[in-house]
Design a protein around this motif. Structure first.
Motif, short mmCIF file in Angstrom:
data_model
loop_
_atom_site.label_atom_id
_atom_site.label_comp_id
_atom_site.label_asym_id
_atom_site.label_seq_id
_atom_site.Cartn_x
_atom_site.Cartn_y
_atom_site.Cartn_z
N THR A 134 -5.87 -26.28 -9.84
CA THR A 134 -5.76 -27.36 -8.87
C THR A 134 -4.32 -27.56 -8.50
O THR A 134 -3.42 -27.57 -9.33
N GLU A 135 -4.12 -27.73 -7.23
CA GLU A 135 -2.82 -27.99 -6.67
C GLU A 135 -2.39 -29.36 -7.23
O GLU A 135 -3.18 -30.29 -7.24
N SER A 136 -1.11 -29.53 -7.63
CA SER A 136 -0.71 -30.85 -8.11
C SER A 136 -0.33 -31.75 -6.95
O SER A 136 -0.44 -32.95 -7.00
N THR A 137 0.11 -31.14 -5.85
CA THR A 137 0.44 -31.96 -4.67
C THR A 137 -0.28 -31.41 -3.45
O THR A 137 -0.64 -30.24 -3.41
N VAL A 138 -0.50 -32.29 -2.49
CA VAL A 138 -1.08 -31.84 -1.22
C VAL A 138 -0.20 -32.33 -0.09
O VAL A 138 0.53 -33.31 -0.22
N GLU A 139 -0.34 -31.64 1.03
CA GLU A 139 0.41 -32.03 2.20
C GLU A 139 -0.45 -32.99 3.02
O GLU A 139 -1.57 -32.68 3.36
N VAL A 140 0.10 -34.17 3.29
CA VAL A 140 -0.65 -35.17 4.05
C VAL A 140 0.07 -35.42 5.37
O VAL A 140 1.30 -35.60 5.41
N LEU A 141 -0.69 -35.42 6.43
CA LEU A 141 -0.13 -35.63 7.76
C LEU A 141 -0.11 -37.13 8.05
O LEU A 141 -1.10 -37.82 7.83
N VAL A 142 1.05 -37.62 8.53
CA VAL A 142 1.13 -39.05 8.86
C VAL A 142 1.27 -39.19 10.38
O VAL A 142 2.11 -38.54 11.00
N GLN A 143 0.37 -39.99 10.96
CA GLN A 143 0.42 -40.21 12.41
C GLN A 143 0.66 -41.68 12.70
O GLN A 143 0.27 -42.55 11.91
N VAL A 144 1.28 -41.92 13.83
CA VAL A 144 1.35 -43.29 14.31
C VAL A 144 0.70 -43.29 15.69
O VAL A 144 1.08 -42.49 16.56
N SER A 164 4.55 -34.60 1.07
CA SER A 164 3.98 -33.94 -0.09
C SER A 164 3.62 -35.03 -1.09
O SER A 164 4.49 -35.69 -1.65
N LEU A 165 2.29 -35.25 -1.28
CA LEU A 165 1.83 -36.34 -2.14
C LEU A 165 1.03 -35.79 -3.32
O LEU A 165 0.42 -34.72 -3.20
N PRO A 166 1.02 -36.52 -4.44
CA PRO A 166 0.17 -36.07 -5.56
C PRO A 166 -1.29 -36.04 -5.10
O PRO A 166 -1.70 -36.88 -4.31
N VAL A 167 -2.03 -35.05 -5.60
CA VAL A 167 -3.45 -34.95 -5.26
C VAL A 167 -4.16 -36.24 -5.64
O VAL A 167 -3.90 -36.81 -6.71
N ASP A 168 -5.05 -36.73 -4.78
CA ASP A 168 -5.82 -37.94 -5.00
C ASP A 168 -4.95 -39.17 -5.27
O ASP A 168 -5.32 -40.05 -6.04
N ALA A 169 -3.80 -39.21 -4.61
CA ALA A 169 -2.95 -40.39 -4.78
C ALA A 169 -3.72 -41.62 -4.29
O ALA A 169 -4.43 -41.54 -3.29
N PRO A 170 -3.62 -42.77 -4.97
CA PRO A 170 -4.31 -43.97 -4.53
C PRO A 170 -3.85 -44.35 -3.12
O PRO A 170 -2.71 -44.07 -2.71
N LYS A 171 -4.74 -45.01 -2.37
CA LYS A 171 -4.49 -45.33 -0.97
C LYS A 171 -3.18 -46.12 -0.78
O LYS A 171 -2.36 -45.83 0.09
N GLU A 172 -3.00 -47.13 -1.66
CA GLU A 172 -1.81 -47.99 -1.54
C GLU A 172 -0.54 -47.17 -1.68
O GLU A 172 0.41 -47.32 -0.90
N GLU A 173 -0.56 -46.28 -2.66
CA GLU A 173 0.61 -45.45 -2.93
C GLU A 173 0.91 -44.53 -1.75
O GLU A 173 2.05 -44.39 -1.32
N ALA A 174 -0.17 -43.94 -1.18
CA ALA A 174 0.00 -43.03 -0.04
C ALA A 174 0.55 -43.79 1.17
O ALA A 174 1.46 -43.30 1.86
N LEU A 175 0.03 -44.99 1.41
CA LEU A 175 0.50 -45.78 2.55
C LEU A 175 1.97 -46.16 2.38
O LEU A 175 2.77 -46.08 3.33
N ALA A 176 2.31 -46.55 1.17
CA ALA A 176 3.70 -46.95 0.90
C ALA A 176 4.64 -45.77 1.14
O ALA A 176 5.69 -45.91 1.79
N ALA A 177 4.24 -44.60 0.66
CA ALA A 177 5.08 -43.41 0.85
C ALA A 177 5.22 -43.10 2.33
O ALA A 177 6.30 -42.72 2.81
N ALA A 178 4.11 -43.26 3.07
CA ALA A 178 4.15 -42.97 4.51
C ALA A 178 5.12 -43.89 5.23
O ALA A 178 5.96 -43.43 6.03
#
Ligand code: ANZ
Ligand code: ZN
Length: 842
Positions: A777-787, A796-810
């Protein structure tokens, strides 16, 4: 260098044959694995594209197992006795032996062209005297153990093949082979007592890894039912015993029905006031098949017996007795108690004859129809049973019947003994001799094989005797018991005989002291994995399991069951050239113009070609011209592509239509693999960016092969190849492991590329690659951020990062932050591991 599949495939097939790459030897240092596919009937038509589906699937299993360190037996042979060859020989005046030899040669070269890893040293042929010697030997053992007997039988007679058929060869009242009319005829037949094994053939299914529908078919065919025999008294004083699965409904039995052949009718001839009517009905019934007689939809017919009645043992009520052909002489006791309120056939009969319908289980509406689905119901109108549940009532009534001496619990089977005689030439002679003084005598084992004499007139006799019966020089012999004159049995065995034990012979094909030596069967047996068509999951499996159990009982084999695991493949279908969907666009248009609408166009096609025109995908058949010949496919695309395609075509157990388009896709995939060999990169091991893909593919392909999901395994290999291309090529180790994973599917190209890259020995002998679970399993995945739907950043985010964490990083990303500047955030959309979209206003 070009991918020259012809030269490569030819080269490696020769190497494998010359070096006996796949020859299996007993080797106690390795675990064994016995993979089996149904051996083909070598027909004149040659190999069909359906054959490679089964053979390739288990070839993949066999090749992978070898690479994983198993000692693998994967054999092939010929189920070569049987009618089509005999009919062909008859028509063309050639000896069936020659026909068989030619067909086998053709089949063998076609199979070899597929690169299947069979051990050809173990080839068996059921028509070889050295083989059928042991088929005859097994028959003699069955005879000596009281499991083969001769009986005057009301047999199924195919009016067109002029041959006796087993029940299982009669489909919907017609001959399974030719579709001809089947009638009843009395003949003296050799029978095998498979019924003695009925319970074990059901019970032992529990320990086996057979797919569900196969288990169900075996159980249904054996048809074990639990019920009771109940004795009714007739007004003549005779006992009439019925078999019922519903003794609880006894209070609702308002009449009885006897099979037209019931023997008691003979005793009652003097008592019956309507004997002529009874006889006429009996004669009419004799002309019908069991299928016609028991067909549900059919209007019920029957005759009431005048002058004799029966008494219901539970309430003393006098009830009428009928004859009707919906009751079969060959099942249960040939007589039933009829409970029209709770049995559909009895209900229909009662309506035709105006008989009383008494409800005994509450819950339905017996004014309208029989209430049959009543296992959870409560008894009514039933004396001491009233108020009980159906289950309680079954127990109580059975106990009562036993106490009163009026009945007892009884188990019944649908399974009948196996009619083992065929009045044809091209089968194993039955090694029995008839002497006027001593009766039937088995041939001494020392005289086996009893070889089929060479004759030229294969036509059965007018009365259906075997053609052998005309050959006095063969028929006349001496009695093994008294030495007096005697005659040989002229019937031969059915085609099922040779296929009932062939998997044993493969384990030790040249053994001349037994069907198989104890040493070989202890090492190789039982078969670990058996694959074959759904059409053989009833009879062939049942017969071979029966023979194996018998051989187990006499100490020849060490296990009670022959096959640990059984799977079945779906058929490969063809496109129906007459279906609207498959017409060329121009023709479709023309037809629609002519008829006015697509609906009318379809109707016109049905008018012209029959109902079949409604089905775009159908069985391949010569008459439709949609048969695909594997030879042509191999010539155009190569065996590796054919193999790959047949595995990629769809879910293994489902039927799938042939598609020329997707076979081209498989060829392109192999060309890309070939192309990678010219893109080898310096360096060892896996590159970091390929690590997850490599481990994950190794895991996926291995696991998929084990469960016959070859289509998804191939898809995984295709995406690995895409990733390697995207990464500019492959390191030696990446490429080598790709070849190892692909080898079971496409053995020729992978041998060649292995050799070209300097791999050690043949890839067929190489080790299956291993994977590391942690690296799958990949430890990180690439997530696309759009506005507002516009791409702003890739994170580059940890796989299955919680929603709050992903939003904060974005939001923390500079580009995203800039786009949010001064706007109001109205919505946050997060697709885990893929995408974040921030919707803003202002
Ligand atoms: C009374 C009854 C009442 C039945 C009821 C069914 C429902 P299986 O499960 O196939 O064993 N039967 C018995 N012998 C028969 C024969 N020779 N030919 C045709 N039918 C026969 O079915 C057993 C049931 O089939 C028996 O139970 C009998 O009808 C019928 F509400 O008896 B029953
Ligand atoms: Zn004798």
């Amino acid at each position: 260098m070009k991918y020259d599949f012809k030269a490569i495939e030819h080269k490696w097939q020769k190497v494998w044959a010359d070096e006996k790459t796949f020859a299996a030897q007993i080797d106690h240092t390795k675990p064994k694995f016995y993979a089996l596919v149904e051996f083909p009937y070598p027909s004149a038509a040659g190999l069909h594209v359906g054959h490679p589906r089964s053979y390739t699937a288990l070839d993949i299993v066999a090749r992978k197992k070898r690479m994983a360190g198993y000692n693998v037996l994967y054999p092939m042979g010929w189920d070569a006795f049987g009618l089509p060859t005999e009919n062909y020989a008859l028509k063309n005046h050639i000896n069936p032996e020659i026909v068989t030899r030619n067909n086998v040669a053709r089949f063998k070269s076609q199979l070899q062209a597929l690169g299947l890893s069979f051990d050809w040293d173990r080839e068996v042929n059921t028509t070889d005297p050295a083989y059928y010697k042991w088929t005859q030997w097994i028959f003699l053992q069955l005879y000596k153990h009281g499991l083969a007997y001769k009986k005057e039988m009301n047999v199924n007679w195919c009016t067109s093949c002029k041959v006796v058929l087993a029940n299982e060869e009669v489909v919907n009242g017609c001959c399974e082979r030719c579709g001809g009319e089947v009638v009843h005829k009395v003949k003296s037949q050799w029978m095998l007592k498979i019924t003695a094994y009925a319970d074990r053939l059901i019970d032992d299914l529990d320990g086996l890894d057979f797919i569900d529908r196969v288990v169900t078919q075996q159980k249904n065919w054996i048809g074990r039912s639990h019920g009771a025999e109940v004795t009714f008294k007739a007004t003549t004083g005779d006992d009439l015993v019925v078999y019922t699965t519903r003794p609880d409904t006894l209070f609702g039995a308002t009449y009885m029905v006897l099979a037209p052949e019931h023997p008691i009718l003979k005793d009652w001839e003097d008592r019956l006031e309507n004997l002529a009517e009874v006889r006429a009905y009996q004669e009419a019934a004799a002309r019908k098949s069991d299928f016609e007689r028991t067909e549900l939809a059919k209007e019920k017919t029957g005759v009431k017996l005048e002058g004799v009645r029966a008494v219901n043992p539970v309430n003393g009520a006098e009830i009428p007795i009928f004859l009707s052909d919906y009751v079969l002489a060959s099942y249960g006791t040939g007589a039933i108690m009829a409970v029209p309120a709770h049995d559909t056939r009895d209900y229909e009969f009662a309506k035709v004859f105006g008989l009383p319908i008494v409800e005994v289980v509450a819950g339905g509406d017996v004014e309208k129809e029989a209430y049959t689905d009543c296992a959870a119901g409560v008894m009514v109108n039933s004396g001491f049973l009233t108020g009980m549940t159906v289950e309680e009532a079954k127990k109580a009534i059975t106990q009562w019947l036993e106490q009163e001496g009026k009945g007892h619990a009884q188990v019944n089977f649908k399974l009948r003994d196996w009619v083992f005689s065929r009045q044809r030439y091209w089968g194993e002679p039955i090694p029995m001799v008839h002497c006027e003084a001593c009766g039937w005598q088995p041939l001494p084992e020392s005289e086996l094989p009893l070889v089929l004499p060479e004759i030229t007139d294969f036509e059965p006799g007018p009365d259906g005797e075997s053609p052998l019966a005309r050959h006095a020089e063969w028929v006349n012999t001496t009695c093994p018991c008294c030495g007096g004159p005697a005659k040989r049995e002229t019937d031969t065995m059915p085609q099922w005989a040779g296929s009932s034990w062939y998997f044993l012979r493969y384990m030790d094909p040249h053994c001349d002291t037994a069907p198989v030596s104890r040493e070989a069967v202890e090492y190789w047996g039982p078969v670990d994995w058996y694959n074959g068509g759904m059409e053989h999951t009833t009879l062939h499996l049942l017969y071979s399991r029966f023979w194996h159990k018998f051989l187990y009982d006499i100490g020849l084999v060490p296990t009670a069951e022959p096959y640990k695991k059984r799977t079945s493949h779906g058929m490969i279908l063809g496109l129906n050239p007459h279906a609207f969907e498959n017409l060329p666009a121009a023709q479709q248009k023309k037809l629609v113009d002519e008829t006015g609408s697509e609906k009318a166009a379809r109707a016109a096609l049905v008018e012209k070609y029959g109902e079949m025109a409604e089905h775009p995908v159908v069985k391949m058949s010569k008459s439709l011209g949609n048969v695909i010949n594997p030879d042509d496919v191999i010539a155009e695309y190569g065996a590796d592509t054919l193999r790959l395609y047949e595995m990629f075509i769809g879910d293994f157990e489902k039927a799938a239509p042939w598609s020329t388009q997707s076979i081209k896709g498989c060829k392109r995939f192999l060309e890309r693999v070939w192309g990678l060999s010219e893109m080898l990169l310096p360096g060892e091991g896996y590159r970091p960016e390929l690590e997850t893909a490599m481990h994950r593919t190794i895991k996926k392909v291995g696991e998929d092969i084990d469960v016959l999901k070859n289509n998804t395994a191939i898809a995984a290999l295709m995406s690995l190849v895409n990733e390697l291309y995207a990464a500019g090529g492959a390191t030696r180790d990446e490429f080598a492991d790709l070849l190892l994973l692909l080898n079971p599917f496409a053995p020729h190209i992978t041998e060649e590329l292995w050799q070209l890259m300097g791999g050690e020995g043949q890839i067929a002998h190489a080790r299956w690659p291993e994977y590391d679970e942690a690296k799958c399993t990949e430890s990180t995945v690439e997530v696309l951020v759009q506005v507002n739907g516009k791409p702003k950043a890739r994170l580059s985010l940890p796989v299955d990062a919680p929603k709050e964490e992903a939003l904060a990083a974005a939001k923390a990303d500079p580009a995203v932050a800039a786009a949010l500047e001064g706007k109001t955030l109205v919505k946050e959309i997060a697709v885990p591991n893929k995408l974040i979209n921030l919707v803003v206003k202002g």
